[in-house]
Design a protein around this motif. Structure first.
Motif, short mmCIF file in Angstrom:
data_model
loop_
_atom_site.label_atom_id
_atom_site.label_comp_id
_atom_site.label_asym_id
_atom_site.label_seq_id
_atom_site.Cartn_x
_atom_site.Cartn_y
_atom_site.Cartn_z
N ARG A 25 0.83 -1.19 0.00
CA ARG A 25 0.00 0.00 0.00
C ARG A 25 0.86 1.24 0.00
NH1 ARG A 25 -3.00 -0.76 5.87
NH2 ARG A 25 -1.18 -0.44 7.23
N LEU A 26 0.30 2.30 -0.58
CA LEU A 26 1.05 3.53 -0.77
C LEU A 26 0.13 4.72 -0.57
CD1 LEU A 26 3.63 5.01 -1.76
CD2 LEU A 26 2.72 4.79 -4.08
N ALA A 27 0.52 5.59 0.33
CA ALA A 27 -0.19 6.84 0.53
C ALA A 27 0.66 7.97 -0.03
CB ALA A 27 -0.45 7.06 2.02
N PRO A 28 0.04 9.08 -0.43
CA PRO A 28 0.81 10.20 -0.98
C PRO A 28 1.91 10.64 -0.03
CG PRO A 28 -1.52 10.55 -1.33
CD PRO A 28 -1.41 9.33 -0.45
N GLY A 29 3.09 10.80 -0.54
CA GLY A 29 4.21 11.26 0.26
C GLY A 29 4.89 10.18 1.07
N LYS A 30 4.44 8.95 0.93
CA LYS A 30 5.01 7.84 1.69
C LYS A 30 5.62 6.82 0.75
CE LYS A 30 1.73 8.09 5.56
NZ LYS A 30 0.76 7.31 6.37
N GLN A 31 6.38 5.90 1.32
CA GLN A 31 6.93 4.81 0.51
C GLN A 31 5.93 3.67 0.48
OE1 GLN A 31 10.54 3.69 2.55
NE2 GLN A 31 9.51 2.29 3.90
N ARG A 32 6.11 2.79 -0.51
CA ARG A 32 5.22 1.65 -0.65
C ARG A 32 5.55 0.63 0.44
NH1 ARG A 32 4.45 -0.44 -6.67
NH2 ARG A 32 3.94 1.76 -6.85
N ASP A 33 4.56 0.28 1.23
CA ASP A 33 4.75 -0.63 2.36
C ASP A 33 4.14 -1.99 2.08
OD1 ASP A 33 4.18 2.01 4.77
OD2 ASP A 33 6.07 1.25 3.94
N LEU A 34 4.86 -3.01 2.50
CA LEU A 34 4.36 -4.38 2.37
C LEU A 34 3.22 -4.61 3.35
CD1 LEU A 34 4.65 -7.29 1.27
CD2 LEU A 34 6.26 -7.70 3.14
N VAL A 35 2.13 -5.20 2.88
CA VAL A 35 0.98 -5.50 3.74
C VAL A 35 0.94 -7.00 4.05
CG1 VAL A 35 -1.53 -5.47 3.92
CG2 VAL A 35 -0.33 -3.57 2.80
N ALA A 36 0.99 -7.82 2.99
CA ALA A 36 0.89 -9.27 3.18
C ALA A 36 1.46 -9.97 1.96
CB ALA A 36 -0.56 -9.69 3.39
N THR A 37 2.00 -11.17 2.17
CA THR A 37 2.51 -11.97 1.07
C THR A 37 2.07 -13.41 1.22
OG1 THR A 37 4.58 -12.49 2.21
CG2 THR A 37 4.57 -10.53 0.80
N ILE A 38 2.09 -14.11 0.09
CA ILE A 38 1.83 -15.53 0.07
C ILE A 38 2.79 -16.15 -0.94
CG2 ILE A 38 -0.06 -15.30 -1.61
CD1 ILE A 38 -1.40 -17.70 -0.12
N THR A 39 3.50 -17.19 -0.51
CA THR A 39 4.47 -17.83 -1.40
C THR A 39 3.78 -18.90 -2.25
OG1 THR A 39 5.03 -19.62 0.13
CG2 THR A 39 6.20 -17.51 0.39
N SER A 40 4.53 -19.44 -3.20
CA SER A 40 3.99 -20.49 -4.04
C SER A 40 3.61 -21.71 -3.22
CB SER A 40 4.99 -20.88 -5.12
OG SER A 40 6.20 -21.31 -4.53
N GLY A 41 4.27 -21.89 -2.08
CA GLY A 41 3.95 -23.00 -1.20
C GLY A 41 2.79 -22.72 -0.26
N GLY A 42 2.28 -21.49 -0.29
CA GLY A 42 1.13 -21.15 0.54
C GLY A 42 1.47 -20.51 1.88
N THR A 43 2.74 -20.25 2.12
CA THR A 43 3.14 -19.60 3.36
C THR A 43 2.78 -18.12 3.31
OG1 THR A 43 4.97 -21.14 3.67
CG2 THR A 43 5.06 -19.08 4.91
N THR A 44 2.17 -17.64 4.38
CA THR A 44 1.73 -16.24 4.41
C THR A 44 2.53 -15.46 5.45
OG1 THR A 44 0.00 -16.75 6.02
CG2 THR A 44 -0.60 -16.83 3.69
N SER A 45 2.62 -14.15 5.23
CA SER A 45 3.24 -13.26 6.21
C SER A 45 2.53 -11.92 6.13
CB SER A 45 4.74 -13.10 5.94
OG SER A 45 4.96 -12.50 4.68
N TYR A 46 2.60 -11.18 7.25
CA TYR A 46 1.85 -9.93 7.36
C TYR A 46 2.68 -8.85 8.03
CZ TYR A 46 -2.11 -13.00 6.48
OH TYR A 46 -2.98 -13.91 5.91
N ALA A 47 2.37 -7.61 7.68
CA ALA A 47 2.92 -6.48 8.42
C ALA A 47 2.30 -6.49 9.82
CB ALA A 47 2.60 -5.18 7.71
#
Length: 115
Positions: free
Chosen positions: A38-60
């Protein structure tokens, strides 16, 4: 050519829910990982959540317990279920996918949470 198309953004009151979708032009099983930023004006793009090909998830840390990333391989789609939304979650949300060290981005979808 890999294309990612997000949808599902909108305006919601604090405490409400939204589900974002990211539809890929190829089978998502080919991606090493997919995620939401996610990205707000004037900010850097921040990671929110990911999912790998194996199905492993991670979150901010800021979204743990409130957001859930999932996928439907048959539909080539990754989702971000967002619950208990807060005004500070207001941002443009982007889908990202990585394949063979090459990253791809969608066009973004606006999420606005009113207080």
């Amino acid at each position: 050519q890999v294309q990612l198309v997000e949808s599902g953004g909108g305006l919601v009151q604090a405490g409400g829910s939204l589900r974002l979708s990211c539809a890929a032009s190829i089978t998502i099983f080919r991606f090493n990982a997919m995620g939401w930023y996610r990205l707000a004006p004037g900010k850097q793009r921040d990671l929110v959540a990911t999912i790998t090909s194996g199905g492993t998830t991670s979150y901010a840390d800021s979204v743990k317990g409130r957001f859930t990333i999932s996928r439907d391989i048959a539909k080539n789609t990754v989702y971000l279920q967002m619950n208990s939304l807060k005004p500070e979650d207001t941002d443009v949300y982007y889908c990202n996918a990585i394949i063979a060290s090459q990253g791809y981005w969608g066009q973004g979808t606006q999420v606005t949470v009113s207080s």
